[in-house]
Design an enzyme around this catalytic site. Structure first.
Site, short mmCIF file in Angstrom:
data_model
loop_
_atom_site.label_atom_id
_atom_site.label_comp_id
_atom_site.label_asym_id
_atom_site.label_seq_id
_atom_site.Cartn_x
_atom_site.Cartn_y
_atom_site.Cartn_z
N ASP A 1 0.81 -1.20 0.00
CA ASP A 1 0.00 0.00 0.00
C ASP A 1 0.86 1.27 0.00
O ASP A 1 0.68 2.14 0.84
CB ASP A 1 -0.90 -0.05 1.25
N GLU B 1 3.37 -8.09 7.40
CA GLU B 1 2.08 -8.70 7.04
C GLU B 1 2.16 -9.77 5.97
O GLU B 1 1.36 -9.75 5.02
CB GLU B 1 1.08 -7.61 6.64
N ASN C 1 -0.42 -5.53 13.62
CA ASN C 1 -1.11 -4.41 12.97
C ASN C 1 -2.60 -4.68 13.08
O ASN C 1 -3.07 -5.72 12.59
CB ASN C 1 -0.75 -4.35 11.47
N TYR D 1 -6.73 -3.12 12.87
CA TYR D 1 -7.60 -2.04 12.38
C TYR D 1 -9.04 -2.21 12.87
O TYR D 1 -9.98 -1.98 12.12
CB TYR D 1 -7.50 -1.97 10.84
N TYR E 1 -11.06 -1.10 9.33
CA TYR E 1 -11.48 -2.12 8.35
C TYR E 1 -12.47 -3.10 8.98
O TYR E 1 -13.20 -3.79 8.27
CB TYR E 1 -10.27 -2.87 7.80
N GLU F 1 0.93 -1.13 14.03
CA GLU F 1 0.06 -0.28 13.20
C GLU F 1 -1.32 -0.25 13.82
O GLU F 1 -1.88 -1.30 14.16
CB GLU F 1 -0.09 -0.84 11.77
N TRP G 1 -0.09 4.09 12.84
CA TRP G 1 0.00 4.13 11.38
C TRP G 1 -0.71 5.36 10.90
O TRP G 1 -1.90 5.47 11.13
CB TRP G 1 -0.63 2.86 10.76
N LYS H 1 -3.85 8.07 6.70
CA LYS H 1 -3.81 7.71 8.13
C LYS H 1 -2.74 8.50 8.87
O LYS H 1 -2.48 8.23 10.05
CB LYS H 1 -3.60 6.20 8.30
C1 BDP Z 1 -1.53 -2.46 6.56
C2 BDP Z 1 -0.18 -2.27 5.87
C3 BDP Z 1 0.14 -0.83 5.56
C4 BDP Z 1 -1.08 -0.14 5.02
C5 BDP Z 1 -2.14 -0.16 6.09
C6 BDP Z 1 -3.41 0.59 5.68
O1 BDP Z 1 0.87 -2.84 6.63
O2 BDP Z 1 1.22 -0.78 4.63
O3 BDP Z 1 -0.82 1.15 4.54
O4 BDP Z 1 -2.49 -1.49 6.35
O5 BDP Z 1 -4.30 -0.03 5.12
O6 BDP Z 1 -2.12 -3.56 6.01
O7 BDP Z 1 -3.48 1.80 5.88
#
Ligand code: BDP
Length: 598
Positions: A160, A413, A466, A468, A472, A504, A549, A568
């Protein structure tokens, strides 16, 4: 690999500036060593992608040419003459006049060529550098190149961030004596208040080795003789996070009492250790605060820039952070040196990112959703393993002496849900551990591989996650996200009992977008989401750190799920704080002040 240096026996010449530039084409095929046709110029260091108002250049897939002339200083007669490229992203091919002198794969690490036999002191030569931006199944990071029906090549990849390419870092011409110091390895230990500095010098040619360790005031505090040994420093001044202290190791090669070569290495005396669920620096528990970063700025792309280097470290200090991860590739050596001098702690990551076709930019199964299958198959096969080992080996060779580097991250990842990843990562971790046994190793675990699924976490010394939740997953519902996050972290803690770092967590946020509701993309939501994570972290005993992140917004490949890149950032791409920066600042300065007063 040693950096070029100016010492009593060595000189260097910087070759940065404006070079001639051309895309590879039928008119300028590879290899090309003649004068480049056309009038395009490109600065070094910089990515070439965003410089020109020409989408053919931005979207070019394959080789480009950089060219300039250089003159070997006439005083270098009798010396070995070397060319060093701090990086060529992702593959470089170097020609001196008509002679190929070096080639290198891997876009974020240096390489060099001894060109003594093809140049002469005092004379000019034409230097041509081919740079290839293609990512394929056998490159790290991997990618796929499609040829479209109109003949255009199109690059895709799973990571990404935008596939910036070019000569991102400096190019040097430098001299060393025929008999010279080839490599120096320094390991530091502590015995009470005495610092122990183990050194190992390798030489090309025959000479005696003498070393001396000089403190910041210029006083020699220890000396030694022989290619390896241990120096003792009574009442050593330690290199501490936030309070760097650097000794200078002067290495001399001497023959018949005459100095043949001299090289200097900065030495920070410190120890790193993982004990139970704690990460210890100098025997004290260390809690990481900071960011995952990127090398990414407007126009310059991934080109190294000293002004941004200083400014970014100023912002890191302003916000009270003590660390960052070089997500998702090794950063310029200037960054590592700066961190050494300013006491910022680094998790040093290889460029093994996107080894996962089930994810794209954090969005699970995006690739398979879009293409109906795993394009750019992660494979974990022989070709990938060979390239991955090279990346690990060259990273450690480059960065092994930096006190700021406290842990190696061998991948970001990867698909550790896959059965095959278990044997693959067992092999990668075992290989890495043969290269440096003084630092912990980790890889960064993806959301889709929770504790009962992940095949590789057992090999890591520290769990780097990491997550989210609230973005997500359970986006817009912070109450459910808080429960989900806490349940998962407790499961990790119970299963492994290792230190855990959130490497992250973050929310895309448009600066200036506001709401009183839990509305994703607003500055309030980013702040509330991060504060929710912090509440959870503070309840988990094994927690050893938090890296948001991302430090700043950054450019990604175009696509409908990103609007002008990933947003982000705690800072915008031009380094303006979003509201969350103030919230982080009050948390992290409090953590820093508590530590200072402890
Ligand atoms: C994670 C990745 C990172 C992405 C981030 C995102 O490690 O590189 O930029 O998500 O989605 O999967 O912002």
């Amino acid at each position: 690999m040693l950096k070029p240096q100016i010492t009593a026996t060595r000189e260097k010449l910087n070759l940065d500036g404006i070079w001639s530039f051309a895309l590879e084409s039928t008119d300028v095929p590879k290899p090309w060593t003649g004068a480049l046709p056309g009038k395009l110029d490109a600065p070094v260091p910089a990515s070439y992608n965003d410089l020109f108002a020409d989408s053919k250049i931005r979207d070019h897939v394959g080789w480009v040419w950089y060219q300039r002339t250089a003159r070997v200083p006439r005083g270098w007669a009798g010396e070995r003459i070397l060319l060093r490229l701090d990086s060529a992203t992702h593959e470089g091919a170097v020609y001196v006049n008509d002679t190929p002198v070096a080639s290198h794969e891997g876009g974020y690490l240096p390489f060099e060529a001894d060109i003594t036999d093809v140049v002469s002191a005092g004379e000019e030569f034409r230097l041509t550098v081919g740079v290839n931006n293609m990512l394929t199944a056998s490159t790290i990071p991997p990618g796929t190149v499609k040829t479209l029906s109109d003949g255009r090549k199109q690059q895709s990849y799973m990571h990404d961030f935008y596939n910036f390419a070019g000569l991102h870092r400096s190019v040097w011409l430098y001299s060393v004596p025929a008999t010279h110091v080839d490599d120096v390895t320094v390991i530091t230990r502590l015995d009470g208040t005495t610092g122990l500095v183990d050194y190992n010098v390798s030489l090309t040619g025959d000479a005696e080795v003498k070393v001396s360790l000089v403190d910041e005031a210029g006083t020699t505090v220890a000396t030694g003789e022989g290619a390896s040994g241990t120096l003792e420093v009574t009442d050593a001044h330690l290199w501490q996070p936030g309070a760097a202290y650097l000794y200078s190791l002067k290495v001399e090669a001497v023959s018949d009492d005459a100095l043949v070569d001299e090289y200097r290495v900065n030495v920070g005396i410190r120890t790193v250790e993982v004990k139970g669920n704690q990460f210890l620096i100098n025997g004290e528990p260390f809690y990481f605060t900071g960011f995952g970063k990127h090398e990414d700025i407007a126009v310059i792309g991934k080109g190294h820039n000293d002004a941004y280097l200083v400014h970014d470290f100023q912002l890191i200090d302003w916000i009270g952070a003590n660390s960052f991860r070089t997500s998702h590739y090794p950063y310029a050596e200037e960054v590592m040196d700066y961190a050494d001098r300013h006491g910022i702690v680094i998790i040093d990551e290889t460029s093994a990112v996107g080894l996962n076709s089930k994810i794209s930019g954090g969005i699970a199964d995006f690739a398979s959703m879009m293409s109906g299958g795993a394009e750019g198959e992660e494979g974990f096969g022989e070709a990938m393993a060979t390239a991955h080992k090279r990346e690990i080996r060259e990273l450690i060779a480059r960065d092994k002496n930096h006190p700021s580097v406290v842990m190696w991250s061998i991948a970001n990842e990867p698909d550790t849900m896959a059965e095959i990843s278990e044997a693959y990562f067992e092999e990668m971790f075992a290989y890495a551990r043969t290269l440096d046994s003084t630092r912990p190793y980790t890889f960064v675990n993806v959301m889709m591989a929770p504790p009962n699924v992940c095949k590789a976490s057992k090999f890591a010394d520290v769990l780097c996650l990491n997550r989210y939740y609230g973005w997500y997953l359970m986006g817009g519902d912070l109450a459910s996200a808080e429960q989900g996050l806490e349940a998962e972290l407790r499961a990790w803690e119970q299963m492994y009992g290792k230190p855990m770092i959130m490497t992250e967590y973050g929310a895309d946020t448009v600066a200036g977008y506001h709401s009183i509701w839990d509305q994703p993309w607003t500055e309030e939501y980013q702040t509330n989401m991060l504060e929710m994570y912090h509440r959870v972290f503070d309840r988990i005993e094994s927690f050893a750190g938090e890296q948001v992140w991302n430090f700043a917004d950054f450019q990604t490949s175009s696509g409908f799920f990103r609007v002008d890149g990933n947003k982000k950032g705690v800072f915008t791409r031009d380094r303006k704080p979003k509201a969350v920066a103030h919230s982080l600042r009050s948390r992290w300065t409090a953590i820093r002040d508590n530590k200072d007063n402890a």
